[in-house]
Scaffold this active site. Structure first.
Site, PDB file in Angstrom:
ATOM      1  N   GLY A   1      -4.515   2.800   1.144  1.00 30.60           N
ATOM      2  CA  GLY A   1      -4.066   2.387  -0.172  1.00 30.60           C
ATOM      3  C   GLY A   1      -5.149   1.803  -1.049  1.00 30.60           C
TER       4      GLY A   1
ATOM      5  CB  THR B   1       6.848  -5.980   1.119  1.00 28.51           C
ATOM      6  OG1 THR B   1       6.942  -4.689   1.729  1.00 28.51           O
ATOM      7  CG2 THR B   1       5.849  -5.944  -0.025  1.00 28.51           C
TER       8      THR B   1
ATOM      9  CD  GLN C   1      11.230  -6.028  -8.697  1.00 29.50           C
ATOM     10  OE1 GLN C   1      10.645  -6.041  -9.767  1.00 29.50           O
ATOM     11  NE2 GLN C   1      12.313  -5.311  -8.498  1.00 29.50           N
TER      12      GLN C   1
ATOM     13  CE1 TYR D   1       3.478  -8.251  -1.952  1.00 34.98           C
ATOM     14  CE2 TYR D   1       4.333  -8.140  -4.192  1.00 34.98           C
ATOM     15  CZ  TYR D   1       3.385  -7.793  -3.253  1.00 34.98           C
ATOM     16  OH  TYR D   1       2.321  -6.978  -3.624  1.00 34.98           O
TER      17      TYR D   1
ATOM     18  CG  ASN E   1      -6.238  -4.868  -0.387  1.00 36.81           C
ATOM     19  OD1 ASN E   1      -5.683  -4.639  -1.453  1.00 36.81           O
ATOM     20  ND2 ASN E   1      -6.060  -4.098   0.696  1.00 36.81           N
ATOM     21  CB  ALA E   2      -4.623  -8.226   4.315  1.00 31.06           C
ATOM     22  N   GLY E   3      -1.869  -7.358   2.674  1.00 25.45           N
ATOM     23  CA  GLY E   3      -0.563  -7.823   2.239  1.00 25.45           C
ATOM     24  C   GLY E   3       0.563  -7.044   2.890  1.00 25.45           C
TER      25      GLY E   3
ATOM     26  N   GLY F   1      14.853  -9.367  -5.006  1.00 23.42           N
ATOM     27  CA  GLY F   1      14.671  -9.128  -3.572  1.00 23.42           C
ATOM     28  C   GLY F   1      13.303  -9.476  -3.044  1.00 23.42           C
TER      29      GLY F   1
ATOM     30  CG  ASP G   1      10.936  -6.100  -0.608  1.00 20.58           C
ATOM     31  OD1 ASP G   1      10.023  -6.939  -0.466  1.00 20.58           O
ATOM     32  OD2 ASP G   1      10.817  -5.058  -1.279  1.00 20.58           O
TER      33      ASP G   1
END
Length: 239
Positions: free
Chosen positions: A13, A85, A140, A146, A81-83, A142, A87
């Site tokens: 990504g 989710t 955002q 995050y 940059n690591a991430g 839900g 939700d």
């Protein structure tokens, strides 16, 4: 001598696109994966090293970054940059869903940056670029976990910029909108259709468009920019 750049979550990504952009600018690039097994499975381009560890683990960050600097050299550029989710609406969210996102998306800022900041201060140079999100600013549905974590990234960036400026270190954030990545591809079609209807440019970002912004903030040309958040969202949110 080429500057050494470390990109967390750099195998796919936005991270992978950033690695390409920094290499094109002459940097020696190191990327991280989530585990040693994932690092071994990564088919790195020639000259690009990949290490695997859990960025939410302070000790793992300490040991791994020390090994990188021993083997390759001191890190001049850090791209956090690591991430992840996880939700869910808050009234259904589990403690693990909350904590897992905060650990990877926010705690990792401290875990990784703490390992390199002293060396940058001693050498009188550093570039730290932290990846936030448009949802840090607009929220955002839900994504309380995050959005909270990515908003924390912006606060972290501003405070560290003030602490580091006199030592020749710039600290900036990028808040991307929705980009054409695997993470976004997992969003249900009906949700994505609604999102794109709200983007004035009417499309997803190409990862390379965001990566070029990272490369600029990592360059000498950006030396008078610090504590800023660059919004790259196609007009989805106007800060």
């Amino acid at each position: 001598m080429a500057r050494i750049a470390l990109i967390t979550g750099g195998t796919t990504g936005l991270g992978a696109a950033t690695a390409d952009a920094l290499e094109a600018g002459g940097c020696k690039v190191i990327v991280t994966a989530r585990s040693p097994d994932k690092a071994k499975a990564y088919k790195a381009p020639v000259g690009r090293a990949c290490y695997g560890w859990d960025v939410s683990d302070f000790s793992a960050c300490s040991d791994s970054i020390a090994a990188i600097e021993d083997e390759i050299g001191p890190i001049d550029i850090l791209v956090n940059n690591a991430g992840v989710t996880a939700d869910s609406m808050l009234h259904k969210m589990s403690p693990e869903q909350w904590q897992s996102v905060l650990r990877v998306d926010l705690d990792s800022m401290f875990n990784t940056t703490r390992q390199v900041i002293s060396g940058m201060r001693e050498r009188g140079f550093g570039r730290i670029i932290n990846i936030s999100s448009v949802n840090a600013l607009k929220g955002q549905f839900g994504q309380t976990n995050y959005s909270a974590a990515k908003a924390g990234v912006i606060g972290f960036t501003k405070a560290l910029a003030l602490e580091s400026a006199r030592k020749g270190i710039t600290v900036n954030a990028i808040a991307p909108g929705y980009a054409d990545t695997a993470m976004v591809a997992a969003v249900p079609d009906d949700v994505m259709k609604s999102v794109l209807e709200g983007v004035p440019l009417g499309r997803l970002a190409e990862p390379s468009e965001i990566a070029r912004c990272v490369a600029f903030l990592a360059s000498d040309q950006s030396g008078f920019i610090t504590g800023s958040t660059l919004h790259v969202n196609g007009g989805l949110y106007l800060a």
